[in-house]
Motif scaffolding. Structure first.
Motif, PDB file in Angstrom:
ATOM      1  N   TYR A  37      -1.963   9.916   5.794  1.00 55.98           N
ATOM      2  CA  TYR A  37      -1.878   9.081   4.593  1.00 55.98           C
ATOM      3  C   TYR A  37      -1.582   7.630   4.967  1.00 55.98           C
ATOM      4  O   TYR A  37      -2.198   6.695   4.448  1.00 55.98           O
ATOM      5  N   LEU A  38      -0.625   7.458   5.872  1.00 52.96           N
ATOM      6  CA  LEU A  38      -0.232   6.106   6.285  1.00 52.96           C
ATOM      7  C   LEU A  38      -1.390   5.368   6.957  1.00 52.96           C
ATOM      8  O   LEU A  38      -1.652   4.194   6.665  1.00 52.96           O
ATOM      9  N   ASP A  39      -2.069   6.062   7.843  1.00 53.16           N
ATOM     10  CA  ASP A  39      -3.125   5.417   8.633  1.00 53.16           C
ATOM     11  C   ASP A  39      -4.349   5.057   7.804  1.00 53.16           C
ATOM     12  O   ASP A  39      -5.222   4.310   8.274  1.00 53.16           O
ATOM     13  N   GLU A  40      -4.419   5.582   6.593  1.00 54.02           N
ATOM     14  CA  GLU A  40      -5.518   5.203   5.692  1.00 54.02           C
ATOM     15  C   GLU A  40      -5.287   3.824   5.078  1.00 54.02           C
ATOM     16  O   GLU A  40      -6.214   3.215   4.543  1.00 54.02           O
ATOM     17  N   SER A  41      -4.061   3.322   5.168  1.00 51.18           N
ATOM     18  CA  SER A  41      -3.747   2.011   4.608  1.00 51.18           C
ATOM     19  C   SER A  41      -4.438   0.912   5.393  1.00 51.18           C
ATOM     20  O   SER A  41      -4.491   0.930   6.623  1.00 51.18           O
TER      21      SER A  41
ATOM     22  N   ARG B 217       3.871   3.568  -2.135  1.00 55.22           N
ATOM     23  CA  ARG B 217       2.673   4.094  -2.805  1.00 55.22           C
ATOM     24  C   ARG B 217       2.347   5.498  -2.305  1.00 55.22           C
ATOM     25  O   ARG B 217       2.003   6.396  -3.092  1.00 55.22           O
ATOM     26  N   ILE B 218       2.490   5.711  -1.002  1.00 50.58           N
ATOM     27  CA  ILE B 218       2.200   7.017  -0.403  1.00 50.58           C
ATOM     28  C   ILE B 218       3.272   8.035  -0.781  1.00 50.58           C
ATOM     29  O   ILE B 218       2.995   9.214  -0.986  1.00 50.58           O
ATOM     30  N   ASN B 219       4.519   7.560  -0.895  1.00 49.80           N
ATOM     31  CA  ASN B 219       5.622   8.442  -1.260  1.00 49.80           C
ATOM     32  C   ASN B 219       5.522   8.972  -2.684  1.00 49.80           C
ATOM     33  O   ASN B 219       5.982  10.079  -2.982  1.00 49.80           O
ATOM     34  N   GLU B 220       4.942   8.166  -3.565  1.00 49.81           N
ATOM     35  CA  GLU B 220       5.003   8.467  -5.012  1.00 49.81           C
ATOM     36  C   GLU B 220       4.587   9.887  -5.374  1.00 49.81           C
ATOM     37  O   GLU B 220       5.304  10.572  -6.119  1.00 49.81           O
ATOM     38  N   PRO B 221       3.454  10.396  -4.874  1.00 53.90           N
ATOM     39  CA  PRO B 221       3.057  11.757  -5.289  1.00 53.90           C
ATOM     40  C   PRO B 221       3.716  12.875  -4.486  1.00 53.90           C
ATOM     41  O   PRO B 221       3.511  14.059  -4.791  1.00 53.90           O
ATOM     42  N   GLN B 222       4.496  12.510  -3.461  1.00 54.61           N
ATOM     43  CA  GLN B 222       5.064  13.525  -2.578  1.00 54.61           C
ATOM     44  C   GLN B 222       6.323  14.152  -3.180  1.00 54.61           C
ATOM     45  O   GLN B 222       7.094  13.467  -3.862  1.00 54.61           O
ATOM     46  N   PRO B 223       6.558  15.432  -2.909  1.00 59.31           N
ATOM     47  CA  PRO B 223       7.828  16.028  -3.328  1.00 59.31           C
ATOM     48  C   PRO B 223       8.978  15.347  -2.577  1.00 59.31           C
ATOM     49  O   PRO B 223       8.770  14.737  -1.520  1.00 59.31           O
TER      50      PRO B 223
ATOM     51  N   GLU C   4      -1.338   2.071  13.173  1.00 58.15           N
ATOM     52  CA  GLU C   4      -0.930   3.390  13.664  1.00 58.15           C
ATOM     53  C   GLU C   4       0.445   3.725  13.121  1.00 58.15           C
ATOM     54  O   GLU C   4       1.225   2.836  12.766  1.00 58.15           O
ATOM     55  N   SER C   5       0.757   5.018  13.095  1.00 53.89           N
ATOM     56  CA  SER C   5       2.076   5.437  12.628  1.00 53.89           C
ATOM     57  C   SER C   5       2.523   6.707  13.338  1.00 53.89           C
ATOM     58  O   SER C   5       1.700   7.459  13.870  1.00 53.89           O
ATOM     59  N   MET C   6       3.817   6.913  13.330  1.00 50.79           N
ATOM     60  CA  MET C   6       4.390   8.157  13.848  1.00 50.79           C
ATOM     61  C   MET C   6       5.544   8.560  12.940  1.00 50.79           C
ATOM     62  O   MET C   6       6.498   7.794  12.756  1.00 50.79           O
ATOM     63  N   VAL C   7       5.443   9.729  12.364  1.00 48.70           N
ATOM     64  CA  VAL C   7       6.482  10.229  11.465  1.00 48.70           C
ATOM     65  C   VAL C   7       7.391  11.176  12.239  1.00 48.70           C
ATOM     66  O   VAL C   7       6.918  12.041  12.972  1.00 48.70           O
ATOM     67  N   TRP C   8       8.682  11.006  12.074  1.00 47.58           N
ATOM     68  CA  TRP C   8       9.655  11.825  12.786  1.00 47.58           C
ATOM     69  C   TRP C   8      10.901  11.980  11.927  1.00 47.58           C
ATOM     70  O   TRP C   8      10.925  11.522  10.782  1.00 47.58           O
TER      71      TRP C   8
ATOM     72  N   PRO D  87       4.446  16.119  10.135  1.00 42.75           N
ATOM     73  CA  PRO D  87       4.310  14.683  10.426  1.00 42.75           C
ATOM     74  C   PRO D  87       2.868  14.186  10.378  1.00 42.75           C
ATOM     75  O   PRO D  87       2.597  13.118   9.831  1.00 42.75           O
ATOM     76  N   GLU D  88       1.950  14.969  10.938  1.00 43.83           N
ATOM     77  CA  GLU D  88       0.557  14.530  10.990  1.00 43.83           C
ATOM     78  C   GLU D  88      -0.040  14.332   9.592  1.00 43.83           C
ATOM     79  O   GLU D  88      -0.898  13.470   9.397  1.00 43.83           O
TER      80      GLU D  88
END
Length: 215
Positions: free
Chosen positions: A116-120, A176-182, A125-129, A110-111
């Motif tokens: 990546y999100l917090d660089e936008s 945009r952040i998702n694009e390069p992710q598997p 702030e963000s929390m991935v779960w 998650p971190e």
């Protein structure tokens, strides 16, 4: 950037001010006299960070049980996850207790996605779960996001008063952040949050409390 823990008095790695030493995503170069091992590496070379050196504590005061769990053969087991490059720079990917494991055994940190999100510009702030999918068979990656409304208003103008316009802007950043992710790392859902996250006295988001609020 730097990496340290109270138990390690407190610095483990740092990057000197000279820009030539900067490595994107790195928390710094391991300090002299400090040893770092990455334990139980996965296929990406990520594992638990263990530290040994004169800066490592002797143990927790009057708590031998806690000491024995984290100090093993002189190595302090941090509970942090990360990897080292060939030049001795360390990269922190998260905490072992926060790792999301998919049905196929893939690890999502998650971190890492939160960084990546917090660089936008538009995300404060963000929390991935993770939550179960409709069939309850796999994990769906969710991001709870608090927009930076000052930046959002600067960009959207009067449209910033429209929650759907705000959501569309944040979704475009997530796309945009998702694009390069598997595929297994892609954020499938977003939750827009306008109030503050529940935090500890050390200003860390209380993940368990926030996750229990649901979508």
């Amino acid at each position: 950037m730097s990496y340290g823990l109270t138990e390690c008095a407190p610095l483990v790695a740092a990057i000197p001010p000279d820009k030539k030493y900067f490595r994107k995503g790195s928390a710094g170069h391991i300090l002299s006299q400090v040893e770092v091992e990455i334990l139980n590496k996965n296929e990406e070379g990520i594992g638990e960070i263990a530290i040994k050196g004169p800066n490592v504590m002797m143990g927790y005061y009057n708590d031998p049980e806690a000491t024995s769990k984290c100090l093993i053969d002189g190595w302090f087991h941090t509970g942090d996850l990360g990897y080292l490059d060939k030049e001795g720079y360390i990269y922190i990917t998260g905490r072992s207790k926060n790792v999301i494991i998919t049905k196929n055994g893939k690890n999502v940190y998650p971190e890492e996605l939160e960084n990546y999100l917090d660089e936008s510009l538009f995300i404060s702030e963000s929390m991935v779960w993770a939550d179960s999918d409709v069939d309850g068979e796999d994990s769906v990656i969710i991001a709870t996001i608090r927009p930076d409304m000052e930046e959002v208003e600067n960009y959207l103008g009067d449209d910033a008063k429209d929650p759907e316009a705000v959501r569309a802007l944040i979704q475009s950043e997530v796309d945009r952040i998702n694009e390069p992710q598997p595929l297994f790392k892609k954020i499938a859902k977003i939750v827009i949050k306008y109030d503050d996250f529940v935090k500890s006295t050390t200003h860390k988001i209380k993940r368990f409390e926030e996750e229990n609020k649901g979508i």
